[in-house]
Design an enzyme around this catalytic site. Sequence first.
Site, PDB file in Angstrom:
ATOM      1  N   CYS A 462       0.876  -1.175   0.000  1.00  8.12           N
ATOM      2  CA  CYS A 462       0.000   0.000   0.000  1.00  8.12           C
ATOM      3  C   CYS A 462       0.913   1.224   0.000  1.00  8.12           C
ATOM      4  O   CYS A 462       1.950   1.221  -0.649  1.00  8.12           O
ATOM      5  CB  CYS A 462      -0.954  -0.045   1.175  1.00  8.12           C
ATOM      6  SG  CYS A 462      -0.154  -0.045   2.786  1.00  8.12           S
ATOM      7  N   GLY A 465       2.984   0.682   3.981  1.00  7.07           N
ATOM      8  CA  GLY A 465       3.220  -0.747   4.139  1.00  7.07           C
ATOM      9  C   GLY A 465       3.108  -1.251   5.555  1.00  7.07           C
ATOM     10  O   GLY A 465       3.716  -2.275   5.872  1.00  7.07           O
ATOM     11  N   ASP A 467      -0.260  -0.985   7.378  1.00  2.00           N
ATOM     12  CA  ASP A 467      -1.672  -1.146   7.763  1.00  2.00           C
ATOM     13  C   ASP A 467      -2.403  -2.127   6.841  1.00  2.00           C
ATOM     14  O   ASP A 467      -2.892  -3.154   7.286  1.00  2.00           O
ATOM     15  CB  ASP A 467      -2.390   0.208   7.736  1.00  2.00           C
ATOM     16  CG  ASP A 467      -2.030   1.065   8.935  1.00  2.00           C
ATOM     17  OD1 ASP A 467      -2.000   0.528  10.044  1.00  2.00           O
ATOM     18  OD2 ASP A 467      -1.759   2.256   8.760  1.00  2.00           O
ATOM     19  N   ARG A 468      -2.481  -1.791   5.568  1.00  2.87           N
ATOM     20  CA  ARG A 468      -3.218  -2.632   4.620  1.00  2.87           C
ATOM     21  C   ARG A 468      -2.391  -3.821   4.132  1.00  2.87           C
ATOM     22  O   ARG A 468      -2.935  -4.887   3.864  1.00  2.87           O
ATOM     23  CB  ARG A 468      -3.669  -1.785   3.424  1.00  2.87           C
ATOM     24  CG  ARG A 468      -4.803  -0.844   3.750  1.00  2.87           C
ATOM     25  CD  ARG A 468      -5.039   0.159   2.645  1.00  2.87           C
ATOM     26  NE  ARG A 468      -4.104   1.270   2.704  1.00  2.87           N
ATOM     27  CZ  ARG A 468      -4.118   2.318   1.876  1.00  2.87           C
ATOM     28  NH1 ARG A 468      -5.016   2.385   0.904  1.00  2.87           N
ATOM     29  NH2 ARG A 468      -3.245   3.282   2.014  1.00  2.87           N
ATOM     30  N   ARG A 514      -3.762   3.285  16.661  1.00  4.60           N
ATOM     31  CA  ARG A 514      -4.959   2.938  15.878  1.00  4.60           C
ATOM     32  C   ARG A 514      -6.165   2.647  16.787  1.00  4.60           C
ATOM     33  O   ARG A 514      -7.278   3.070  16.502  1.00  4.60           O
ATOM     34  CB  ARG A 514      -4.676   1.706  15.011  1.00  4.60           C
ATOM     35  CG  ARG A 514      -3.542   1.881  14.001  1.00  4.60           C
ATOM     36  CD  ARG A 514      -3.875   2.926  12.961  1.00  4.60           C
ATOM     37  NE  ARG A 514      -2.873   2.988  11.917  1.00  4.60           N
ATOM     38  CZ  ARG A 514      -2.083   4.027  11.675  1.00  4.60           C
ATOM     39  NH1 ARG A 514      -2.157   5.108  12.444  1.00  4.60           N
ATOM     40  NH2 ARG A 514      -1.234   4.023  10.677  1.00  4.60           N
TER      41      ARG A 514
END
Length: 663
Positions: A462, A465, A467-468, A514
């Site tokens: 993403c 690099g 989180d997703r 988060r």
Amino acid sequence: MSIITQELLEELFLLYSQNSVLKLHGDTLPIETEKLQRTCEHLFAIDYNLTLIDNNFQDILCQTYPPKLILTHTVSTIKEITKIHFGETEENIEEKERKTKNVKKNTKKGNQKTKKKEKQKRKKENNVVDERKNKKEKENEKDKKENQKEKEKEKEKEKEKKKKKKKKKEKGRERGKETKKKGNKTDTTKHQKSKKDKEQKKDPQTEKKEIKHPLFSTLLISRDARCRKRFPIEFCYVLNKSLCRSSTLSKGIELMFTGKKNPLKTLSGFVPHTSTRKKKKIRNKDPEIQLIQNGKKEILKEIKKNVENKKEKFNEGTIPEVRLVDIALMQKVWKIKYIVDLMVEIKKEKYKLIVSSSEKGDSYDRYSTFSVNSMPYPGVELFGEFQKNGYNGEGVIYDWDDPINTATLKIDPKLLKFPLLKKINFQNYRKWDIIKLTQNYMKVILTMVSDPRKNTGLDIHCLSGWDRTPLFCSLARMSLWADGLIHQSLSPLQFLYLVVGYDWLLFAHKLNDRVKNGYEIFHFCFYFLQFIQNDEFKLSNYQKKWDEFLLKRKKIKIKIKKQIKKQNIKNGTNKGKSKNKNDLNKKQILTKNGKNESRGKKCQKSESKKEKMKKNKKKKKSMENDISDEDTKSYNRRAEKLKELQTIFTKFYKKNVLSQFKN
């Protein structure tokens, strides 16, 4: 360390919730990170032969990567790759070996001739040497007499020095007695300890020599090509292919501040004014960097072809050195073909400046050799709605009308012909909720993983690099584990420790930050396991479809070739054969006559074929019943593994993470 208890998992979740990002680099690491790294290494080593790349060897490769990167290749394969992966092909290496063998043969013949000449020279030299020896013997006798006189003088001087030292020692003892009376005691033990420590450090057996990994120098160069220096690195090795993770490409502004070389050269072709004197080129002695410099020429040729097709100008100075090494590392070392780009943007902007870009936004089409698949996936902010919806992903849809969303879904058209992906209508991806979106993206990733052809590796990334990318990397790892293809000897509790510790924590996912904001993408990853338990996500089904798919393609190609030959025969353009019309008519007549004669034989064979078809149908039905029983058993195993893993996660996550933030 092999036995992982529930207490160890509790410690891991507590550590994960308290620290947003662990200290992963530096001279001294905390005990917690070292312990976590060793346990992950041990869990990998149960099923694989490991090679480790030291992230902190002389220079830190990436500050947000683990202290030691784990590869599941064997050591021999990595060394073989580094010999060939830049510039030198297998053919060139074979030619060099032949030349060395021919040189050795010629040297043997030449050595016989030289030996005879050397014997003649030695005889002449021996006569000269005898005369010189006589002269030297006379000179040596004189020197011995002079040396004896000098030694006698030195002995007298040493006697005088010893007398002076004795006097000094006597004075020191008298002073020591006076200090003891006053109470000032001297510590002699400290001096003795310091001498012992120095002697132990000098012993070569106690010293541990750090060994440099052969890929280290290439990673040092390629890391600046990616955002936050998160270069492509392998996280899993399945079916003789490497699955990698990374961040997106960095633009010139980021290279200007992170690159070690002249930062202005990394921008688009701008070079500062310097003196006109020619500087001598300094050659790098590192053999691997020399291979890289040779390999750039081949990559530049491919780039020139792609640019010239578009009728654009090409200047070698505009392309950064770092980007070329990144392409070579992906193509030659990891052998990647498919790139999964999860970015919602084509180019990321901050303060009206383009900071990073994806492969699909490259103006020079340097990544055209890869199959770049733009699969936009919403960022962390959407998972706040997942929390508000009571930890339920159904009905949570992303707002695609936001002007930030410049990227659109573009999958390789060759993959869309695959039978399991034909059923999906990817044009309606904006209407899908999170669950359906991730399900369909996982199907695309599994088709890439199950591709049986060579050099079909995968890279997922993403923007940054962390989180997703870990979401899809860990989902791929967990589905392959449930199928029994990787980590076969790990229990669900051990495997959960490995996924959470290595894929998420050691690759710097900011869980503390988060969860405070309500963006629980980490929780969604394990919540989503209940939607992958179906037979649709089993990799063996994809492998069967690939075999059928490739066979159909071969048959179609053979039919097309036959049709082309027939047309060439009719038109008289068949290559390598006479173009006279009379000759061609004879061939056509022979083929027609052959068909007419063979009609009677075909009628006889058709009756026997019908009988065979009936027998084959009965066999297929019996085989299908046996296979269906095996499939149901394997499906039940897959579902049981994923359910057990999900229940263990929810237990520890609610107890050790969510309870702290609620309080």
